[in-house]
Enzyme design. Structure first.
Site, PDB file in Angstrom:
ATOM      1  N   LYS A 179       0.837  -1.212   0.000  1.00  0.00           N
ATOM      2  CA  LYS A 179       0.000   0.000   0.000  1.00  0.00           C
ATOM      3  C   LYS A 179       0.867   1.256   0.000  1.00  0.00           C
ATOM      4  O   LYS A 179       0.715   2.138   0.851  1.00  0.00           O
ATOM      5  CB  LYS A 179      -0.972  -0.019   1.180  1.00  0.00           C
TER       6      LYS A 179
HETATM    7  P1  OMP Z   1      -7.561 -11.662   6.297  1.00  0.00           P
HETATM    8  O1  OMP Z   1      -8.635 -10.782   6.817  1.00  0.00           O
HETATM    9  O2  OMP Z   1      -6.752 -12.331   7.375  1.00  0.00           O
HETATM   10  O3  OMP Z   1      -8.054 -12.638   5.248  1.00  0.00           O
HETATM   11  O4  OMP Z   1      -6.472 -10.710   5.596  1.00  0.00           O
HETATM   12  C1  OMP Z   1      -6.781  -9.774   4.605  1.00  0.00           C
HETATM   13  C2  OMP Z   1      -5.520  -9.243   3.961  1.00  0.00           C
HETATM   14  O5  OMP Z   1      -5.910  -8.386   2.880  1.00  0.00           O
HETATM   15  C3  OMP Z   1      -4.636  -8.418   4.871  1.00  0.00           C
HETATM   16  O6  OMP Z   1      -3.288  -8.589   4.473  1.00  0.00           O
HETATM   17  C4  OMP Z   1      -5.094  -7.000   4.608  1.00  0.00           C
HETATM   18  O7  OMP Z   1      -4.069  -6.051   4.815  1.00  0.00           O
HETATM   19  C5  OMP Z   1      -5.452  -7.053   3.126  1.00  0.00           C
HETATM   20  N1  OMP Z   1      -6.500  -6.099   2.711  1.00  0.00           N
HETATM   21  C6  OMP Z   1      -7.680  -6.007   3.411  1.00  0.00           C
HETATM   22  O8  OMP Z   1      -7.959  -6.785   4.337  1.00  0.00           O
HETATM   23  N2  OMP Z   1      -8.590  -5.035   3.063  1.00  0.00           N
HETATM   24  C7  OMP Z   1      -8.395  -4.187   2.024  1.00  0.00           C
HETATM   25  O9  OMP Z   1      -9.258  -3.380   1.739  1.00  0.00           O
HETATM   26  C8  OMP Z   1      -7.211  -4.294   1.285  1.00  0.00           C
HETATM   27  C9  OMP Z   1      -6.312  -5.296   1.574  1.00  0.00           C
HETATM   28  C10 OMP Z   1      -5.257  -5.529   0.592  1.00  0.00           C
HETATM   29  O10 OMP Z   1      -4.843  -4.579  -0.073  1.00  0.00           O
HETATM   30  O11 OMP Z   1      -4.897  -6.673   0.350  1.00  0.00           O
END
Ligand code: OMP
Length: 268
Positions: free
Chosen positions: A93
């Protein structure tokens, strides 16, 4: 690897799963903690067990850089064990004034050789341009994120009646092509996918928020897919921490299989 290669992998394998490699020393199985590089050993076991169940891996850089030099080493070694058939995303990001963004792009596209990097769009085109200059790489811009705070700014109504995120998608989609530019849309905001597809019908969407954040895979697929599928669904915690015992990699594999089974049954 570009979006065309990724699309081929998704359609050949009938699978659009990206596994998020977000390892934490406090959460990985205790029996790994005595090893020289527990984070790497954890990732390696997860990758070996799940590589036939996904098409991409997304290490979130925060989980590595928080550990300093050791974390960067774990990340470097992790990149070496991800099969070349798999799309790799540095979830960093980033985004800054041009010459700084150039260094971020070099870090993730050259030093670490990721296929893609997540970038925040709010500093505008010149902050994103250095990433897009890599024609064989993919820039993934935050569109509508999965967190509650996406309401604060992304869903502000503009004078023209549209949400700020809609204007971001519309304008930013002109900066690159569906080949080198993707957008993040959180699964928790899947209700907005129909309007998002009306703005960007052809771009790949990276969809985090299934699993631990409670997003609905059925809604994501029915509202978000396009004629090429065009979706990469990321799951991190509910796969990598499916168990914290000796069987952690096997349980991660089972959880990944379970998500694929849902994906395949929804596509019919
Ligand atoms: P879990 O919730 O454990 O499946 O993880 C989600 C992953 O996606 C994490 O690494 C977050 O930083 C990332 N993420 C989000 O959860 N929300 C977003 O809006 C964007 C991201 C991302 O850019 O991947």
């Amino acid at each position: 690897m570009t979006c065309t290669d990724l699309s081929r992998q998704i359609n050949t394998n009938n699978n659009c799963l990206c596994i998020g490699l977000d390892p934490e020393l406090g959460k990985i199985p205790k029996h790994l903690l005595g090893l020289k590089d527990p984070i790497f050993e954890f990732n390696k076991a997860i990758i070996e067990a799940t590589k036939n169940e996904c098409v991409a891996y997304k290490p979130n850089i925060a989980f590595y850089e928080s550990l300093g030099r050791k974390g960067w080493e774990s990340l470097e070694k992790t990149m070496e064990v991800i099969p070349s058939t798999h799309f790799t995303i540095a979830d960093a990001k980033r985004g800054d004034i041009g010459n700084t963004s150039k260094k971020y792009a070099e870090t993730f596209f050259e030093t670490f050789d990721f296929d893609a990097v997540t970038v925040a769009p709010y500093m505008g085109e010149d902050s994103v341009r250095p990433f897009l200059e890599y024609s064989e790489k993919v820039t993934i811009l935050l569109g509508l994120t999965s967190n509650a705070g996406s309401e604060n700014f992304q869903k502000l109504k503009l004078k023209n009646g549209s949400f700020l995120f809609e204007t971001v998608l519309k304008e930013a989609s002109k900066w690159g092509s569906p080949e080198n530019l993707m957008f993040v849309v959180g699964a928790t905001n899947a209700a907005s996918l129909t309007q998002i597809r009306a703005i960007i019908p052809d771009h790949f969407l990276l969809i985090p928020g299934i699993g631990a954040q409670g997003g609905d895979i059925q809604e994501v697929i029915t509202k978000g897919k396009n004629s090429e599928i065009g979706l990469l669904i990321n799951v991190s915690r509910s796969i990598i921490y499916a168990s914290n015992g000796e069987d952690f990699s096997l349980k991660a594999q089972e959880e990944a299989k379970n998500i694929n089974a849902q994906y395949q049954s929804l596509l019919g």
